[in-house]
Design an enzyme around this catalytic site. Structure first.
Site, PDB file in Angstrom:
ATOM      1  CG  ASN A 215      -3.638  50.387   5.808  1.00  0.00           C
ATOM      2  OD1 ASN A 215      -3.007  50.015   6.789  1.00  0.00           O
ATOM      3  ND2 ASN A 215      -4.345  51.517   5.799  1.00  0.00           N
ATOM      4  CG  ASP A 285      -5.064  58.282   0.077  1.00  0.00           C
ATOM      5  OD1 ASP A 285      -4.996  59.174   0.937  1.00  0.00           O
ATOM      6  OD2 ASP A 285      -4.065  57.680  -0.363  1.00  0.00           O
ATOM      7  CE  LYS A 295     -22.442  37.823   4.031  1.00  0.00           C
ATOM      8  NZ  LYS A 295     -22.509  36.418   4.379  1.00  0.00           N
TER       9      LYS A 295
HETATM   10  O1  PMT Z   1       2.069  50.180  11.432  1.00  0.00           O
HETATM   11  P1  PMT Z   1       3.304  49.450  10.957  1.00  0.00           P
HETATM   12  O2  PMT Z   1       2.981  48.044  10.535  1.00  0.00           O
HETATM   13  O3  PMT Z   1       4.440  49.521  11.947  1.00  0.00           O
HETATM   14  O4  PMT Z   1       3.808  50.176   9.626  1.00  0.00           O
HETATM   15  C1  PMT Z   1       4.310  51.467   9.682  1.00  0.00           C
HETATM   16  C2  PMT Z   1       3.861  52.330   8.484  1.00  0.00           C
HETATM   17  C3  PMT Z   1       4.456  51.773   7.216  1.00  0.00           C
HETATM   18  C4  PMT Z   1       2.343  52.346   8.385  1.00  0.00           C
HETATM   19  C5  PMT Z   1       4.369  53.787   8.758  1.00  0.00           C
HETATM   20  O5  PMT Z   1       5.758  53.759   8.864  1.00  0.00           O
HETATM   21  C6  PMT Z   1       3.951  54.749   7.644  1.00  0.00           C
HETATM   22  O6  PMT Z   1       4.613  54.912   6.625  1.00  0.00           O
HETATM   23  N1  PMT Z   1       2.805  55.439   7.838  1.00  0.00           N
HETATM   24  C7  PMT Z   1       2.183  56.346   6.847  1.00  0.00           C
HETATM   25  C8  PMT Z   1       1.396  55.551   5.860  1.00  0.00           C
HETATM   26  C9  PMT Z   1       0.695  56.451   4.876  1.00  0.00           C
HETATM   27  O7  PMT Z   1      -0.481  56.593   4.932  1.00  0.00           O
HETATM   28  O8  PMT Z   1       1.473  57.082   4.035  1.00  0.00           O
HETATM   29  P2  PMT Z   1       0.960  58.093   2.860  1.00  0.00           P
HETATM   30  O9  PMT Z   1       2.195  58.374   2.093  1.00  0.00           O
HETATM   31  O10 PMT Z   1      -0.238  57.553   2.190  1.00  0.00           O
HETATM   32  O11 PMT Z   1       0.513  59.382   3.664  1.00  0.00           O
HETATM   33  C10 PMT Z   1       1.381  60.475   3.931  1.00  0.00           C
HETATM   34  C11 PMT Z   1       1.020  61.122   5.252  1.00  0.00           C
HETATM   35  O12 PMT Z   1      -0.284  61.683   5.176  1.00  0.00           O
HETATM   36  C12 PMT Z   1       1.009  60.180   6.441  1.00  0.00           C
HETATM   37  O13 PMT Z   1       1.549  60.869   7.538  1.00  0.00           O
HETATM   38  C13 PMT Z   1      -0.466  59.846   6.631  1.00  0.00           C
HETATM   39  O14 PMT Z   1      -0.749  59.591   8.018  1.00  0.00           O
HETATM   40  C14 PMT Z   1      -1.147  61.122   6.149  1.00  0.00           C
HETATM   41  N2  PMT Z   1      -2.464  60.897   5.505  1.00  0.00           N
HETATM   42  C15 PMT Z   1      -2.601  60.116   4.397  1.00  0.00           C
HETATM   43  C16 PMT Z   1      -3.821  59.981   3.777  1.00  0.00           C
HETATM   44  C17 PMT Z   1      -4.951  60.640   4.326  1.00  0.00           C
HETATM   45  N3  PMT Z   1      -6.159  60.515   3.782  1.00  0.00           N
HETATM   46  N4  PMT Z   1      -4.802  61.398   5.422  1.00  0.00           N
HETATM   47  C18 PMT Z   1      -3.579  61.530   6.014  1.00  0.00           C
HETATM   48  O15 PMT Z   1      -3.451  62.223   7.007  1.00  0.00           O
END
Ligand code: PMT
Length: 408
Positions: A215, A285, A295
């Site tokens: 991502n 996810d 490959k």
């Molecule tokens: O790295 P930068 O370029 O500075 O950008 C920053 C950012 C946009 C990445 C950061 O600010 C941010 O929003 N990070 C979380 C991104 C994310 O995965 O969001 P989510 O809404 O999908 O997940 C929610 C939370 O669950 C997050 O804390 C994530 O770390 C966690 N998660 C998500 C999916 C997963 N399989 N396991 C997790 O632990």
């Protein structure tokens, strides 16, 4: 510099006890206020008078010497210490602490303190390598005690191996760094000794040796939080996916990861050693259902890659949260508040930092971010566009509020 810092030096009974004199003398030269507590057996190796002279303070060596005052004394010292250093620490002392035994002035005071405790072991190699001693060290590390590993060399018993007290200058430098990280910015040190693990950057889910799914996370948000946390005195472990960023100065531990599974395994391993977990990594996810170790050749047909669900790391940590503070991020493109609020409950977070990826200057790769913080009670705090390091400080301020409210 250790100006005006109060350090309690605990000396236990090993041949390296004489080296503690040098440590105390060096701390004094750096401006620290030193109190020495000696165990009974330490007094067999070095006389309390030596430490008294070097520290310019009375040495406490027996909790029952002054029945009327010892309790007050040990609580007072435990409260006023900015840090404790146990040098040298014997297997016996480590074992007692790990088992919660408080039967002398040193163990009682160490158990009563909320300040950081640094332990510098010294003992015979076989003793140091003994599974029981190693288990005790691991257990104490999990509870947040810090260890300065012994080095290898010729030991007093004639054996050669690991167990020799670390060099005095390195011990002094370790303690000095411990304090100085919090004063580099010349400002707050309100996270002094707090252990924080921060996740940053993207995960990579491999398809074959050449290709992967990832991502747009640059890691800037997580690295900025880590930098600010170090400046405020925290002991920071940074767990990061692949980025182009330099590891921030003063980080205690850097762990590079690739996949969501790596992240999960690392966090489970490190979880117990930390007080706070800030999850700013952008975690995939899904991962390809199968990995091709050759490959994948192109053909004229479309290629379909089936994806399997990854573990939700934040959710898994939420299940074993205990008294840790968990902070999550929410990267959203729509229904920001609703989606973020749902994630707080599901992942058992103390609060979540929501960024709206559709806004210019927010989210991926920019040096700024526009966030809303939503706490577990549903309170919403909105902020204008700020530098990511300013957002980092806001998050740390909110964590501090959670800590202070819990201590009320
Ligand atoms: O790295 P930068 O370029 O500075 O950008 C920053 C950012 C946009 C990445 C950061 O600010 C941010 O929003 N990070 C979380 C991104 C994310 O995965 O969001 P989510 O809404 O999908 O997940 C929610 C939370 O669950 C997050 O804390 C994530 O770390 C966690 N998660 C998500 C999916 C997963 N399989 N396991 C997790 O632990």
């Amino acid at each position: 510099m250790l100006d005006n810092k109060t350090i309690v030096v605990g000396v236990t009974g090993g041949i390296a006890a004489y080296k503690a004199c040098d440590v105390v003398s060096k701390f004094k030269k750096l401006g620290a206020n030193i109190h020495v507590i000696m165990t009974e057996s330490a007094c067999e190796f070095v006389r309390p008078m030596s430490f008294q002279t070097l520290s310019n303070n009375f040495v406490i060596s027996d909790m029952f010497e002054e029945p009327k005052t010892w309790e007050v004394e040990h609580i007072e010292l435990a409260k006023k210490a900015d840090a404790f250093l146990i040098v040298p620490a014997t297997a016996n002392f480590i074992g007692k602490l790990a088992s919660g035994i408080a039967d002398d002035m040193l163990t009682t005071t160490v158990m009563a303190t909320k300040s950081p405790v640094i332990i510098a072991p010294a003992m015979n190699t076989n003793m140091y390598e003994n599974k029981i001693v190693q288990d005790n060290i691991n257990k104490l590390e999990k509870y947040g005690y810090n260890f300065i590993e012994p080095t290898s060399g010729l030991l007093a018993c004639g054996d050669i191996g690991k167990g020799k007290l670390e060099d005095v200058d390195i011990i002094v430098e370790y303690v000095d760094n411990f304090f100085n990280n919090s004063y580099k910015a010349g400002n707050k040190s309100d996270f002094f000794g707090k252990k924080i693990i921060i996740t940053a950057g993207p995960t990579i889910e491999s398809i074959d040796p050449v290709r992967y799914i990832t991502n747009r996370s640059s890691g800037k948000m997580g690295y900025a939080i880590a930098e600010e946390a170090v400046k405020r005195g925290a002991i920071v472990t940074l767990v990061s996916g692949k980025t182009n960023l330099k590891v921030p100065e003063g980080i205690e531990k850097f762990i590079g990861i690739e996949s969501a599974e790596d992240l999960y395994n690392t966090l489970v391993e490190e979880f117990d050693k930390n007080d706070v977990v800030i999850q700013s990594a952008a975690v995939a996810d899904y991962r390809p259902k199968s990995y091709s170790d050759k490959k994948i050749k192109k053909s004229d047909d479309d290629l379909v890659i089936k994806l399997s669900r990854n573990k939700d790391v934040a959710y898994e940590l939420g299940k074993i949260k205990g008294d840790k503070i968990l902070v999550g991020f929410a990267a959203e493109t729509n229904d920001v508040l609703e989606n973020a609020s749902r994630k707080i409950k599901k992942k058992n977070l103390d609060f979540i930092v929501a960024n709206d990826l559709t806004k210019a200057g927010a989210g991926f790769n920019s040096d700024t971010n526009i966030v809303k913080i939503i706490d577990s009670k549903g309170n919403i705090f909105e902020y204008p566009k700020l530098l990511k390091k300013e957002v980092g400080n806001l998050i740390l301020d909110k964590i501090k509020e959670v800590i202070d409210n819990r201590n009320k």
